[in-house]
Design a protein around this motif. Structure first.
Motif, PDB file in Angstrom:
ATOM      1  N   ALA A   3      39.334  21.758 -57.233  1.00 58.15           N
ATOM      2  CA  ALA A   3      39.585  21.522 -55.814  1.00 58.15           C
ATOM      3  C   ALA A   3      38.480  20.702 -55.173  1.00 58.15           C
ATOM      4  N   ASP A   4      37.262  20.811 -55.691  1.00 58.79           N
ATOM      5  CA  ASP A   4      36.137  20.086 -55.104  1.00 58.79           C
ATOM      6  C   ASP A   4      35.765  18.867 -55.933  1.00 58.79           C
ATOM      7  N   ASP A   5      36.711  18.319 -56.706  1.00 51.79           N
ATOM      8  CA  ASP A   5      36.413  17.220 -57.615  1.00 51.79           C
ATOM      9  C   ASP A   5      35.867  16.010 -56.876  1.00 51.79           C
ATOM     10  N   GLY A   6      36.308  15.812 -55.625  1.00 49.16           N
ATOM     11  CA  GLY A   6      35.799  14.690 -54.850  1.00 49.16           C
ATOM     12  C   GLY A   6      34.327  14.794 -54.543  1.00 49.16           C
ATOM     13  N   PHE A   7      33.758  15.967 -54.700  1.00 44.97           N
ATOM     14  CA  PHE A   7      32.337  16.184 -54.439  1.00 44.97           C
ATOM     15  C   PHE A   7      31.485  16.041 -55.696  1.00 44.97           C
ATOM     16  N   MET A   8      32.000  15.333 -56.701  1.00 47.46           N
ATOM     17  CA  MET A   8      31.300  15.233 -57.985  1.00 47.46           C
ATOM     18  C   MET A   8      29.869  14.721 -57.831  1.00 47.46           C
ATOM     19  N   ALA A   9      29.673  13.707 -56.994  1.00 49.35           N
ATOM     20  CA  ALA A   9      28.321  13.150 -56.847  1.00 49.35           C
ATOM     21  C   ALA A   9      27.356  14.188 -56.294  1.00 49.35           C
ATOM     22  N   LEU A  10      27.817  14.989 -55.362  1.00 47.66           N
ATOM     23  CA  LEU A  10      26.967  16.028 -54.782  1.00 47.66           C
ATOM     24  C   LEU A  10      26.696  17.121 -55.805  1.00 47.66           C
ATOM     25  N   ARG A  11      27.727  17.540 -56.507  1.00 49.40           N
ATOM     26  CA  ARG A  11      27.537  18.584 -57.507  1.00 49.40           C
ATOM     27  C   ARG A  11      26.573  18.138 -58.598  1.00 49.40           C
ATOM     28  N   SER A  12      26.665  16.873 -59.016  1.00 49.47           N
ATOM     29  CA  SER A  12      25.763  16.364 -60.050  1.00 49.47           C
ATOM     30  C   SER A  12      24.316  16.337 -59.559  1.00 49.47           C
ATOM     31  N   GLU A  13      24.123  15.949 -58.305  1.00 50.83           N
ATOM     32  CA  GLU A  13      22.766  15.919 -57.761  1.00 50.83           C
ATOM     33  C   GLU A  13      22.208  17.331 -57.619  1.00 50.83           C
ATOM     34  N   LEU A  14      23.039  18.268 -57.207  1.00 51.10           N
ATOM     35  CA  LEU A  14      22.590  19.660 -57.127  1.00 51.10           C
ATOM     36  C   LEU A  14      22.217  20.190 -58.515  1.00 51.10           C
ATOM     37  N   ASP A  15      22.934  19.765 -59.531  1.00 58.03           N
ATOM     38  CA  ASP A  15      22.583  20.168 -60.903  1.00 58.03           C
ATOM     39  C   ASP A  15      21.178  19.701 -61.257  1.00 58.03           C
ATOM     40  N   ARG A  16      20.818  18.511 -60.807  1.00 57.17           N
ATOM     41  CA  ARG A  16      19.470  17.995 -61.096  1.00 57.17           C
ATOM     42  C   ARG A  16      18.410  18.843 -60.378  1.00 57.17           C
ATOM     43  N   TRP A  17      18.711  19.264 -59.165  1.00 59.33           N
ATOM     44  CA  TRP A  17      17.779  20.148 -58.468  1.00 59.33           C
ATOM     45  C   TRP A  17      17.646  21.479 -59.210  1.00 59.33           C
ATOM     46  N   GLN A  18      18.758  21.990 -59.691  1.00 61.97           N
ATOM     47  CA  GLN A  18      18.711  23.257 -60.428  1.00 61.97           C
ATOM     48  C   GLN A  18      17.890  23.111 -61.700  1.00 61.97           C
ATOM     49  N   GLU A  19      18.073  22.016 -62.414  1.00 62.65           N
ATOM     50  CA  GLU A  19      17.318  21.778 -63.645  1.00 62.65           C
ATOM     51  C   GLU A  19      15.820  21.689 -63.375  1.00 62.65           C
ATOM     52  N   ALA A  20      15.480  21.180 -62.190  1.00 65.74           N
ATOM     53  CA  ALA A  20      14.066  21.063 -61.813  1.00 65.74           C
ATOM     54  C   ALA A  20      13.515  22.357 -61.223  1.00 65.74           C
ATOM     55  N   GLY A  21      14.372  23.378 -61.076  1.00 67.77           N
ATOM     56  CA  GLY A  21      13.935  24.644 -60.505  1.00 67.77           C
ATOM     57  C   GLY A  21      13.642  24.575 -59.030  1.00 67.77           C
ATOM     58  N   ARG A  22      14.335  23.690 -58.319  1.00 70.98           N
ATOM     59  CA  ARG A  22      14.086  23.498 -56.893  1.00 70.98           C
ATOM     60  C   ARG A  22      15.313  23.889 -56.079  1.00 70.98           C
ATOM     61  N   ALA A  23      15.077  24.291 -54.836  1.00 65.60           N
ATOM     62  CA  ALA A  23      16.161  24.622 -53.915  1.00 65.60           C
ATOM     63  C   ALA A  23      16.451  23.423 -53.023  1.00 65.60           C
ATOM     64  N   ALA A  24      17.702  22.998 -53.010  1.00 65.35           N
ATOM     65  CA  ALA A  24      18.141  21.899 -52.154  1.00 65.35           C
ATOM     66  C   ALA A  24      18.602  22.490 -50.826  1.00 65.35           C
ATOM     67  N   THR A  25      17.833  22.272 -49.783  1.00 65.29           N
ATOM     68  CA  THR A  25      18.120  22.901 -48.495  1.00 65.29           C
ATOM     69  C   THR A  25      19.026  22.015 -47.635  1.00 65.29           C
ATOM     70  N   PHE A  26      19.859  22.692 -46.815  1.00 66.90           N
ATOM     71  CA  PHE A  26      20.818  22.025 -45.944  1.00 66.90           C
ATOM     72  C   PHE A  26      20.752  22.642 -44.550  1.00 66.90           C
ATOM     73  N   TRP A  27      21.306  21.897 -43.574  1.00 64.55           N
ATOM     74  CA  TRP A  27      21.538  22.468 -42.252  1.00 64.55           C
ATOM     75  C   TRP A  27      22.784  21.811 -41.666  1.00 64.55           C
TER      76      TRP A  27
END
Length: 261
Positions: A3-27
């Motif tokens: 359902a969120d396939d259109g968000f692939m670019a965002l999901r991939s970038e969040l994966d990179r943050w996870q791999e780096a052990g960092r929290a990607a903050t939003f507001w």
């Protein structure tokens, strides 16, 4: 297809943050609030459903009594100052701008102060004296003078430039394509957020500035609501995504000793 396939670019970038052990903050900032409505309730319910802190940019001159009452039972909703009356004062040939060069500073300061005082009286501690300029723009000469109007922060669109005199926290992805006044689309929203996150991760943008989502509940149609729900569901599910603590969003943004923009 997810359902969120259109968000692939965002999901991939969040994966990179996870791999780096960092929290990607939003507001999340929603603009043009003035009164209670079915659309406002839908916005508040959506934020509650995903445990998202929400910031409403409220137009002081258009504020109705129903809005403070509607927020009384909502804990995670803050209020910011959306200009004065959301009226265009641009000079001929300029893009729409309420807080432009057509003003004399003394008159503008008084108008901003009056708006700030009205919101502070209506919302109490829920209100932060942070200016959200209508159309996300204001004359550059006014920025360093905002503290004279009692304003301690500023929020526009795009990567921030940290300041010593103001807390600056911007938004980076708009849910609406204003040329068509329709939903920008999952891919466009994902690309905007992923771009800012990638710049933060690589040190090309302020790593401490949370990536901001901008909405306008008063003009949302079903497609915009659905897109917002998909985005929030993705962020709720991803281990690297986190909402910035609203209690520290503004004062933590002030950069001590930073040069002015």
């Amino acid at each position: 297809m997810a359902a969120d396939d259109g968000f692939m670019a965002l999901r991939s970038e969040l994966d990179r943050w996870q791999e780096a052990g960092r929290a990607a903050t939003f507001w999340w900032r929603d603009d043009d609030a003035v009164a209670d409505s079915a659309a406002l309730q839908q916005l508040l319910d959506l934020a509650d459903a995903h445990a998202v802190p929400l910031w409403l940019a409220v137009i002081p001159a258009a504020l109705e009594d129903s809005l403070p009452a509607a927020l009384a039972a909502r804990r995670a909703v803050g209020v910011l100052q959306h200009g004065i009356a959301h009226l265009d004062h641009a000079l001929p040939g300029e893009r729409k701008c309420e807080l432009g060069a057509a003003w004399q500073w003394d008159a503008l300061r008084t108008a901003l102060q009056d708006g700030r005082e009205r919101l502070a009286a209506a919302f109490g501690q829920r209100f932060q004296a942070v200016l959200v300029p209508p159309w996300n723009r204001l004359h550059a000469d006014w920025i360093p003078r905002l503290p004279e109007a009692g304003l301690v922060g500023l929020s526009t669109l795009g990567q921030r430039q940290a300041r010593a005199d103001l807390a600056v926290v911007n938004v980076h992805a708009d849910l609406i394509d204003w040329r068509s006044r329709q939903y920008a689309g999952d891919a466009a929203v994902a690309a905007a957020l992923a771009s800012h996150l990638a710049a933060r991760r690589r040190g090309e943008a302020d790593a401490d500035e949370p990536s901001g989502i901008m909405s306008h509940h008063r003009v949302h149609d079903a497609a915009i609501w659905d897109g917002a729900a998909r985005l929030l569901a993705l962020l709720a599910a991803h281990p690297a995504a986190a909402w910035h603590d609203p209690a520290t969003l503004w004062h933590a943004a002030v950069a001590e000793g930073a040069p002015p923009c």
